[in-house]
Scaffold this motif. Structure first.
Motif, PDB file in Angstrom:
ATOM      1  N   CYS A 234      72.010  40.924  41.495  1.00 28.83           N
ATOM      2  CA  CYS A 234      71.128  40.150  42.373  1.00 28.83           C
ATOM      3  C   CYS A 234      70.795  38.847  41.659  1.00 28.83           C
ATOM      4  O   CYS A 234      70.175  38.870  40.583  1.00 28.83           O
ATOM      5  CB  CYS A 234      69.862  40.934  42.682  1.00 28.83           C
ATOM      6  SG  CYS A 234      68.670  39.983  43.673  1.00 28.83           S
ATOM      7  N   SER A 235      71.154  37.754  42.231  1.00 24.79           N
ATOM      8  CA  SER A 235      70.942  36.454  41.588  1.00 24.79           C
ATOM      9  C   SER A 235      69.472  36.056  41.547  1.00 24.79           C
ATOM     10  O   SER A 235      69.095  35.133  40.836  1.00 24.79           O
ATOM     11  CB  SER A 235      71.760  35.371  42.302  1.00 24.79           C
ATOM     12  OG  SER A 235      71.347  35.273  43.658  1.00 24.79           O
ATOM     13  N   HIS A 236      68.620  36.752  42.268  1.00 27.78           N
ATOM     14  CA  HIS A 236      67.189  36.426  42.305  1.00 27.78           C
ATOM     15  C   HIS A 236      66.347  37.293  41.368  1.00 27.78           C
ATOM     16  O   HIS A 236      65.139  37.104  41.280  1.00 27.78           O
ATOM     17  CB  HIS A 236      66.653  36.569  43.733  1.00 27.78           C
ATOM     18  CG  HIS A 236      67.350  35.718  44.724  1.00 27.78           C
ATOM     19  ND1 HIS A 236      67.127  34.371  44.836  1.00 27.78           N
ATOM     20  CD2 HIS A 236      68.294  36.022  45.649  1.00 27.78           C
ATOM     21  CE1 HIS A 236      67.890  33.876  45.781  1.00 27.78           C
ATOM     22  NE2 HIS A 236      68.624  34.875  46.295  1.00 27.78           N
ATOM     23  N   MET A 237      66.956  38.229  40.698  1.00 29.26           N
ATOM     24  CA  MET A 237      66.220  39.217  39.913  1.00 29.26           C
ATOM     25  C   MET A 237      65.293  38.582  38.878  1.00 29.26           C
ATOM     26  O   MET A 237      64.157  39.030  38.709  1.00 29.26           O
ATOM     27  CB  MET A 237      67.200  40.185  39.238  1.00 29.26           C
ATOM     28  CG  MET A 237      66.516  41.397  38.671  1.00 29.26           C
ATOM     29  SD  MET A 237      65.665  42.312  39.936  1.00 29.26           S
ATOM     30  CE  MET A 237      66.403  43.875  39.721  1.00 29.26           C
ATOM     31  N   GLU A 238      65.736  37.559  38.188  1.00 25.85           N
ATOM     32  CA  GLU A 238      64.928  36.938  37.122  1.00 25.85           C
ATOM     33  C   GLU A 238      63.653  36.302  37.648  1.00 25.85           C
ATOM     34  O   GLU A 238      62.611  36.387  37.014  1.00 25.85           O
ATOM     35  CB  GLU A 238      65.763  35.911  36.358  1.00 25.85           C
ATOM     36  CG  GLU A 238      66.877  36.516  35.545  1.00 25.85           C
ATOM     37  CD  GLU A 238      66.375  37.508  34.499  1.00 25.85           C
ATOM     38  OE1 GLU A 238      65.358  37.232  33.831  1.00 25.85           O
ATOM     39  OE2 GLU A 238      67.004  38.571  34.359  1.00 25.85           O
ATOM     40  N   GLU A 239      63.712  35.663  38.816  1.00 25.67           N
ATOM     41  CA  GLU A 239      62.530  34.957  39.324  1.00 25.67           C
ATOM     42  C   GLU A 239      61.821  35.700  40.450  1.00 25.67           C
ATOM     43  O   GLU A 239      60.834  35.219  40.984  1.00 25.67           O
ATOM     44  CB  GLU A 239      62.902  33.530  39.787  1.00 25.67           C
ATOM     45  CG  GLU A 239      63.756  33.455  41.023  1.00 25.67           C
ATOM     46  CD  GLU A 239      65.257  33.510  40.749  1.00 25.67           C
ATOM     47  OE1 GLU A 239      65.998  33.565  41.728  1.00 25.67           O
ATOM     48  OE2 GLU A 239      65.687  33.527  39.593  1.00 25.67           O
ATOM     49  N   CYS A 240      62.253  36.882  40.791  1.00 25.04           N
ATOM     50  CA  CYS A 240      61.701  37.625  41.929  1.00 25.04           C
ATOM     51  C   CYS A 240      60.535  38.508  41.489  1.00 25.04           C
ATOM     52  O   CYS A 240      60.720  39.523  40.816  1.00 25.04           O
ATOM     53  CB  CYS A 240      62.798  38.477  42.556  1.00 25.04           C
ATOM     54  SG  CYS A 240      62.222  39.425  43.968  1.00 25.04           S
ATOM     55  N   ALA A 241      59.332  38.124  41.899  1.00 24.81           N
ATOM     56  CA  ALA A 241      58.137  38.894  41.547  1.00 24.81           C
ATOM     57  C   ALA A 241      58.124  40.259  42.227  1.00 24.81           C
ATOM     58  O   ALA A 241      57.574  41.218  41.682  1.00 24.81           O
ATOM     59  CB  ALA A 241      56.877  38.116  41.903  1.00 24.81           C
ATOM     60  N   THR A 242      58.739  40.368  43.392  1.00 30.17           N
ATOM     61  CA  THR A 242      58.702  41.657  44.085  1.00 30.17           C
ATOM     62  C   THR A 242      59.483  42.727  43.324  1.00 30.17           C
ATOM     63  O   THR A 242      59.217  43.919  43.495  1.00 30.17           O
ATOM     64  CB  THR A 242      59.250  41.558  45.529  1.00 30.17           C
ATOM     65  OG1 THR A 242      60.616  41.177  45.503  1.00 30.17           O
ATOM     66  CG2 THR A 242      58.430  40.576  46.358  1.00 30.17           C
ATOM     67  N   SER A 243      60.417  42.303  42.477  1.00 33.78           N
ATOM     68  CA  SER A 243      61.173  43.296  41.706  1.00 33.78           C
ATOM     69  C   SER A 243      60.252  44.105  40.793  1.00 33.78           C
ATOM     70  O   SER A 243      60.541  45.259  40.486  1.00 33.78           O
ATOM     71  CB  SER A 243      62.283  42.627  40.892  1.00 33.78           C
ATOM     72  OG  SER A 243      61.742  41.830  39.855  1.00 33.78           O
ATOM     73  N   ILE A 244      59.135  43.502  40.396  1.00 30.52           N
ATOM     74  CA  ILE A 244      58.158  44.220  39.556  1.00 30.52           C
ATOM     75  C   ILE A 244      57.556  45.377  40.359  1.00 30.52           C
ATOM     76  O   ILE A 244      57.404  46.495  39.843  1.00 30.52           O
ATOM     77  CB  ILE A 244      57.064  43.264  39.045  1.00 30.52           C
ATOM     78  CG1 ILE A 244      57.687  42.198  38.140  1.00 30.52           C
ATOM     79  CG2 ILE A 244      55.959  44.037  38.323  1.00 30.52           C
ATOM     80  CD1 ILE A 244      56.765  41.032  37.824  1.00 30.52           C
ATOM     81  N   VAL A 245      57.241  45.127  41.610  1.00 31.30           N
ATOM     82  CA  VAL A 245      56.694  46.175  42.485  1.00 31.30           C
ATOM     83  C   VAL A 245      57.704  47.305  42.631  1.00 31.30           C
ATOM     84  O   VAL A 245      57.367  48.479  42.468  1.00 31.30           O
ATOM     85  CB  VAL A 245      56.341  45.607  43.883  1.00 31.30           C
ATOM     86  CG1 VAL A 245      55.922  46.732  44.829  1.00 31.30           C
ATOM     87  CG2 VAL A 245      55.270  44.547  43.783  1.00 31.30           C
TER      88      VAL A 245
END
Length: 144
Positions: A100-111
């Motif tokens: 996922c190219s958004h993993m580093e900046e995606c805050a929802t991944s923490i949830v």
């Protein structure tokens, strides 16, 4: 996250085996009757568990299925993952996830990661032996 009937029935099947085998193979037909589940559906599920070597089949007139390990050696997570696959709430945090190219900046991944960790903490720390104990406490010595 929603567990399918396959996962729920797999847990009930394994619990039934743990409660009722007493060193002798248990027939699918008997489990199906006690659990009020189609024996055809249980045969599909037992096939998955047999292939994973969680159960073994015994052929013949006294045949049926036995657990291959002690109930304390199975976790709910092992059984559910075998029948359901990944228990991750979203694909991007699953162990076999696609990049996922958004993993580093995606805050929802923490949830999603925290939710995954919480679910894993529960299902990986409850054993089949725990379920046996809970079932016996709920029903006295009555076997399901």
């Amino acid at each position: 996250m929603k567990i399918s009937t396959k996962g729920r029935y797999a847990l009930r099947l394994m619990l039934d085996l743990a409660l009722n085998e007493a060193g002798k193979p248990v027939r699918i037909r008997e489990i199906a009757k006690r659990q009020e589940i189609s024996d055809k559906y249980l045969e599909q599920i037992i096939s998955i568990l047999n292939k994973a070597q969680y159960v073994r089949s015994v052929r013949g007139p006294q045949g049926g299925y036995l657990l291959t390990k002690k109930p304390e050696d199975y976790t709910v997570g092992m059984i559910l993952r075998q029948t359901e696959g990944s228990m991750a709430p979203v694909d991007c945090i699953a162990e076999d996830h696609a990049f996922c190219s958004h993993m580093e900046e995606c805050a929802t991944s923490i949830v999603w990661r925290r939710l995954n960790d919480a679910v894993s903490d529960v299902i990986d720390n409850i054993t089949l032996a725990d379920l046996v104990d809970w079932q016996l406490k709920k029903n006295g010595d009555y076997m399901i």
